[in-house]
Design an enzyme around this catalytic site. Structure first.
Site, PDB file in Angstrom:
ATOM      1  N   ALA A  39      32.877  34.884  35.982  1.00 49.11           N
ATOM      2  CA  ALA A  39      34.016  34.141  36.528  1.00 49.11           C
ATOM      3  C   ALA A  39      34.677  35.058  37.568  1.00 49.11           C
ATOM      4  CB  ALA A  39      34.984  33.771  35.416  1.00 49.11           C
ATOM      5  N   GLY A  47      43.345  38.343  37.038  1.00 53.17           N
ATOM      6  CA  GLY A  47      42.082  38.225  36.300  1.00 53.17           C
ATOM      7  C   GLY A  47      41.933  36.833  35.724  1.00 53.17           C
ATOM      8  N   ASN A  48      41.033  36.669  34.764  1.00 55.91           N
ATOM      9  CA  ASN A  48      40.894  35.376  34.086  1.00 55.91           C
ATOM     10  C   ASN A  48      40.420  35.619  32.660  1.00 55.91           C
ATOM     11  OD1 ASN A  48      37.871  35.241  34.005  1.00 55.91           O
ATOM     12  ND2 ASN A  48      38.165  35.375  36.229  1.00 55.91           N
ATOM     13  N   TYR A  49      40.228  34.543  31.910  1.00 54.83           N
ATOM     14  CA  TYR A  49      39.991  34.667  30.464  1.00 54.83           C
ATOM     15  C   TYR A  49      38.522  34.867  30.074  1.00 54.83           C
ATOM     16  CZ  TYR A  49      44.751  32.895  30.119  1.00 54.83           C
ATOM     17  OH  TYR A  49      46.102  32.742  30.224  1.00 54.83           O
TER      18      TYR A  49
END
Ligand code: PMT
Length: 402
Positions: A278, A210-212
């Site tokens: 994102a 995943g990402n932030y």
């Protein structure tokens, strides 16, 4: 500048310690040119005197159904019709509960129920009261009813505990009121797809790539566009945010493939799409059905395969519709953004750089440069993401043919 000149504001004050800030808020409204009628609950008068508020507003304060000295009836209906905007600050848990359930046992709630004007509230209470499921349920009901919530801030509370529950500062409430009156219903009749948040690409039942991304940027765009009258489909990855705006239809997804499917479907009925999500560029080739066990080997090879590029897919089918993308860069920002805009068939790209500490993931602010295919570009200072959303929508609205 008298930004509120000629506006009629009903300022509701309820029984919380933050009521002392309401006098300053009242003064800010008056200085900005508004005519203000204060309606205070009986408990509110325990925290701030009607004499102070009457002196600042230049009008007798209304609190009871009948005036104490003359017995004259105060018409909540007339007040509700007079109002261009009703602002309740502070709004206690009790008042919020009564508003959500239509319990009209004081002058303020009867005025609220009669008001034809928009209503904003600035909640203030102790952190546990704010977090309580019943308060959150009532807030969700009010949002659904169209009440604008000026979310409480975090900090030291009257109880000396620290957390979320402080009434937002009067200057910020004034800013939101000014924004309300300057906002145009310029997107009435438009349908816009917004993507937000991260995507999660599952490795096994307990792990993912995943990402932030927090979704703050995308949710701010969705809410600002809905406030301007657009019908929004918000396709979001896993985030901790909520929105109850009646103009926003929210679709929750997890992976890039799910986001593509939902976005493609929604785009069919839209006039534009703003892609702030994102999206993971790669996903594990296989999702393991059971939890991967710690192997004896020191290395675990994960084969990743390329995800679909949602922006590029929509870019190919967009026709007359407008497509706005984001570019999140760490280096060679400007050229990379222009390259992405061309490659994905976008009409406009919003560049934000991770090198700027006020921009990017999970911040309340962002600093963007908006670049269009006609070669024009505008660099903005760092701002609250809600204001950045306004800049992006202003630029979208200026695109020829939108
Ligand atoms: O959510 P926040 O915490 O508020 O943070 C906001 C943000 C930093 C996530 C946001 O401002 C932002 O920059 N979003 C885009 C992040 C990104 O993935 O950028 P990119 O340069 O990798 O992608 C370019 C564009 O293509 C983006 O519009 C992206 O949504 C889109 N894309 C990317 C990959 C992919 N497979 N499909 C896509 O549609």
């Amino acid at each position: 500048m008298q930004t509120l000149k000629g506006k009629h504001i009903v300022l509701g004050i309820t029984g919380g310690i933050a009521a002392y800030k309401s006098a300053y808020l009242l003064r800010l409204f008056i200085k900005a040119g508004a005519e203000v009628q204060v309606v205070i609950t009986p408990n509110g008068k325990e925290f701030i005197t009607p004499a102070t508020l009457a002196a600042l507003s230049g009008k007798p304060v209304v609190s009871e159904f009948f005036a104490a000295n003359t017995g004259e009836w105060h018409s909540h209906v007339d007040l509700g019709l007079w109002s261009d905007l009703m602002v309740i600050a502070p709004a206690t848990a009790s008042t919020i509960g009564k508003m959500a359930n239509g319990i009209a046992d004081n002058m303020l709630i009867t005025t609220y129920l009669s008001a034809k004007s928009p209503v904003m509230i600035a909640p203030a209470m102790d952190l546990d009261m704010w977090a309580h499921p019943s308060t959150q349920r009532n807030i969700a009901t009010l949002e659904h009813d169209g009440v604008e919530i000026i979310q409480p801030a975090s900090g030291e509370l009257a109880s000396h505990l620290t957390g979320r529950g402080r009434m937002e500062e009067p200057e910020e409430i004034l800013r939101r009121v000014e924004l309300h009156f300057s906002r145009k219903e310029s997107l009435c009749g438009k349908r816009i797809l917004v993507t937000a948040g991260p995507t999660y690409e599952d490795i096994d039942p307990v792990r993912f790539i995943g990402n932030y991304s927090s979704g703050k940027m995308g949710f701010a765009i969705a809410e600002e566009a809905a406030a301007r009258g657009a019908e929004i489909t918000l396709v979001t990855g896993p985030v901790a945010l909520h929105t109850e705006h009646p103009g926003i239809k929210r679709i929750d997804v997890r992976s890039a493939r799910q986001m593509l499917e939902a976005a493609e479907k929604a785009f069919a009925d839209c006039d534009a799409a703003i892609l702030s999500a994102a999206v993971a560029d790669y996903a594990p080739e296989h999702r393991h059905e059971t939890k991967l066990k710690r192997e004896k080997t020191d290395c675990l090879d994960l084969k990743l395969v390329r995800n679909p590029d949602i922006a590029a897919v929509l870019g190919m089918i967009k026709g007359e519709r407008k497509l706005v993308g984001f570019a999140l860069e760490t280096d060679n920002e400007h050229d990379n953004a222009i390259g992405k805009m061309k490659k994905k068939g976008l009409d406009m790209i919003v560049l934000n750089s991770l090198r700027n500490p006020l921009a990017g993931f999970n911040k309340n602010t962002n600093q963007v440069t908006i670049i269009k295919t006609d070669g024009t570009e505008k660099e903005y200072p760092a701002k609250d993401k809600r204001d950045v959303a306004g800049d992006i929508l202003d630029q979208l609205e200026s695109l020829p043919g939108f």
